[in-house]
Design a protein around this motif. Structure first.
Motif, PDB file in Angstrom:
ATOM      1  N   UNK A  24      17.649   8.123  -2.716  1.00  0.00           N
ATOM      2  CA  UNK A  24      16.551   9.036  -3.043  1.00  0.00           C
ATOM      3  C   UNK A  24      15.316   8.243  -3.478  1.00  0.00           C
ATOM      4  N   UNK A  25      15.504   7.260  -4.334  1.00  0.00           N
ATOM      5  CA  UNK A  25      14.373   6.451  -4.815  1.00  0.00           C
ATOM      6  C   UNK A  25      13.702   5.711  -3.664  1.00  0.00           C
ATOM      7  N   UNK A  26      14.496   5.132  -2.792  1.00  0.00           N
ATOM      8  CA  UNK A  26      13.938   4.396  -1.643  1.00  0.00           C
ATOM      9  C   UNK A  26      13.187   5.332  -0.705  1.00  0.00           C
ATOM     10  N   UNK A  27      13.758   6.508  -0.459  1.00  0.00           N
ATOM     11  CA  UNK A  27      13.097   7.478   0.409  1.00  0.00           C
ATOM     12  C   UNK A  27      11.744   7.873  -0.165  1.00  0.00           C
ATOM     13  N   UNK A  28      11.719   8.213  -1.442  1.00  0.00           N
ATOM     14  CA  UNK A  28      10.464   8.621  -2.079  1.00  0.00           C
ATOM     15  C   UNK A  28       9.432   7.496  -2.026  1.00  0.00           C
ATOM     16  N   UNK A  29       9.868   6.291  -2.263  1.00  0.00           N
ATOM     17  CA  UNK A  29       8.950   5.146  -2.230  1.00  0.00           C
ATOM     18  C   UNK A  29       8.347   4.972  -0.832  1.00  0.00           C
ATOM     19  N   UNK A  30       9.183   5.082   0.182  1.00  0.00           N
ATOM     20  CA  UNK A  30       8.684   4.933   1.555  1.00  0.00           C
ATOM     21  C   UNK A  30       7.729   6.057   1.935  1.00  0.00           C
ATOM     22  N   UNK A  31       8.049   7.272   1.569  1.00  0.00           N
ATOM     23  CA  UNK A  31       7.187   8.403   1.916  1.00  0.00           C
ATOM     24  C   UNK A  31       5.827   8.315   1.227  1.00  0.00           C
ATOM     25  N   UNK A  32       5.786   7.722   0.047  1.00  0.00           N
ATOM     26  CA  UNK A  32       4.522   7.557  -0.663  1.00  0.00           C
ATOM     27  C   UNK A  32       3.566   6.632   0.097  1.00  0.00           C
ATOM     28  N   UNK A  33       4.114   5.799   0.931  1.00  0.00           N
ATOM     29  CA  UNK A  33       3.280   4.898   1.730  1.00  0.00           C
ATOM     30  C   UNK A  33       2.513   5.661   2.806  1.00  0.00           C
TER      31      UNK A  33
END
Length: 80
Positions: A24-33
């Protein structure tokens, strides 16, 4: 058969969506890009959005598996 759908790890990936907080954390970080901050707040950072993804992604994976194995239900006419 040149490939095995099971070898792609569908079940492991689907389970990791709900059991591994790092996913979940990795997904959110990538989407913020890629997404504007307002959209991130309204969707990706919303816990209800994650609940939706946790249920929707395994369903999509099952449909993809059925298509790849030639077991698609009637009405799913589009074949790739």
């Amino acid at each position: 058969m040149l490939f095995s759908v099971e070898s792609w790890g569908f079940q492991f990936y689907a389970a990791s969506l709900s059991s591994d907080p790092q996913v979940k954390a990795d997904f959110r970080k990538e989407m913020q890009r890629f997404l504007p901050p307002r959209i991130v707040v309204e969707t990706v950072s919303n816990e209800r959005f994650w609940d939706y993804l946790v249920s929707e992604i395994p369903a999509l994976m099952r449909r993809a598996k059925a298509q790849l194995e030639g077991n698609a239900q009637a009405g799913e006419a589009f074949r790739m």
